[in-house]
Write an enzyme that holds these catalytic residues in place. Structure first.
Site, short mmCIF file in Angstrom:
data_model
loop_
_atom_site.label_atom_id
_atom_site.label_comp_id
_atom_site.label_asym_id
_atom_site.label_seq_id
_atom_site.Cartn_x
_atom_site.Cartn_y
_atom_site.Cartn_z
CB THR A 74 3.03 -10.33 -7.59
OG1 THR A 74 2.50 -8.84 -8.22
CG2 THR A 74 4.21 -9.98 -6.86
CD GLU A 75 -1.21 -12.10 -6.40
OE1 GLU A 75 -1.66 -12.10 -5.14
OE2 GLU A 75 -0.34 -12.77 -6.61
CE1 TYR A 76 -2.69 -3.63 -7.01
CE2 TYR A 76 -0.20 -3.00 -8.44
CZ TYR A 76 -1.70 -2.69 -7.54
OH TYR A 76 -1.94 -1.38 -7.54
CD GLU A 77 5.98 -8.09 -11.66
OE1 GLU A 77 6.86 -7.73 -12.35
OE2 GLU A 77 6.08 -8.45 -10.48
CG ASP A 115 1.71 0.06 -9.35
OD1 ASP A 115 1.88 -0.18 -8.08
OD2 ASP A 115 0.56 0.16 -9.90
CE LYS A 170 -6.33 11.15 2.07
NZ LYS A 170 -7.40 11.20 2.80
CG ASP A 188 -2.12 0.95 1.09
OD1 ASP A 188 -1.92 2.06 0.54
OD2 ASP A 188 -3.17 0.75 1.82
#
Length: 230
Positions: free
Chosen positions: A195-198, A158, A126, A122
């Protein structure tokens, strides 16, 4: 984005009690400093902070059976997917924990870990939330204590602003950085494990940033920094 809760996972995850510590189980004090005993062997210990659905850790475990891997994930519903993959692949060198990384020093001993992985954490964009970023110097100090020396942290994201922030934190902590990439896929990094996110976001054209952070024996610069803080 908040994931929809899956109450049935609370019971189903106990199918994997042989290699998972779930949310309703405590990590006993006897584990601290003795994680390799759970694997039944002495081997280098690599820990992934934020395992997600387990694509990365299972691929790494397949490629490196000589290493013991621990994956930590706060969301049990997500970790359940990782546990299923570990079971399907019959991997014996992976353990998974439902745990809050904020308290990582409660469960690992100093010098117990050989390498950390942080993949697509994450970004906490902010400014007031900067201390929650897993590459903030407060976390880096924890990793410094838990890593054997020399130790390593491998970091991928990313998020460009997070990557730049992280490089600044590494420098502030006098941590050498190598293999810095602002576009990992364009460079065709030979041993990259996605990764799956990548896969998802690189498919959208997002650039992947990566680096390796070295934690050497304590140097004079860091020792001086600690003394002035105290």
């Amino acid at each position: 984005m908040r994931l929809r809760r899956k109450p049935w996972v609370d019971e189903a995850i106990h199918d994997f009690d042989a290699f998972v510590v779930s949310r309703d189980q405590e990590i006993g004090e006897e584990r601290k400093g003795h994680w390799n005993e759970w694997f039944g062997r002495e081997a280098p210990l690599h820990v992934e902070l934020g395992t997600g659905k387990g694509d990365f850790i299972t691929q790494m475990a397949e490629r490196h059976p000589e290493i013991n891997f621990i994956g930590i994930e706060l969301q049990q519903d997500v970790l359940y997917s990782a546990a299923k993959k570990v079971a399907e692949l019959e991997l014996t060198n992976v353990r998974l924990l439902v745990f809050d990384i904020q308290h990582i020093e409660d469960i690992f001993a100093e010098g117990e870990i050989d390498r950390f992985y942080i993949n697509f954490c994450d970004p906490w964009p902010k400014k007031r939330h900067a201390k929650r970023r897993l590459t903030h110097r407060l976390f880096l100090e924890k990793y410094r204590r838990l890593l054997k020396k020399p130790g390593e942290l491998h970091f991928k994201t990313d998020n460009g602003p997070l990557f730049d922030f992280s490089l600044q934190e590494f420098e502030a902590e006098h941590l050498p950085v190598r293999h810095v990439s602002y576009d990992l896929h364009a460079e065709n990094w030979p041993d990259n494990v996605e990764t799956e996110y990548e896969r998802k976001f690189s498919g959208f054209g997002e650039k992947i940033h990566r680096c390796e952070v070295l934690f050497p024996e304590e140097d004079e610069d860091h020792a001086h920094t600690e003394s002035t803080v105290e």
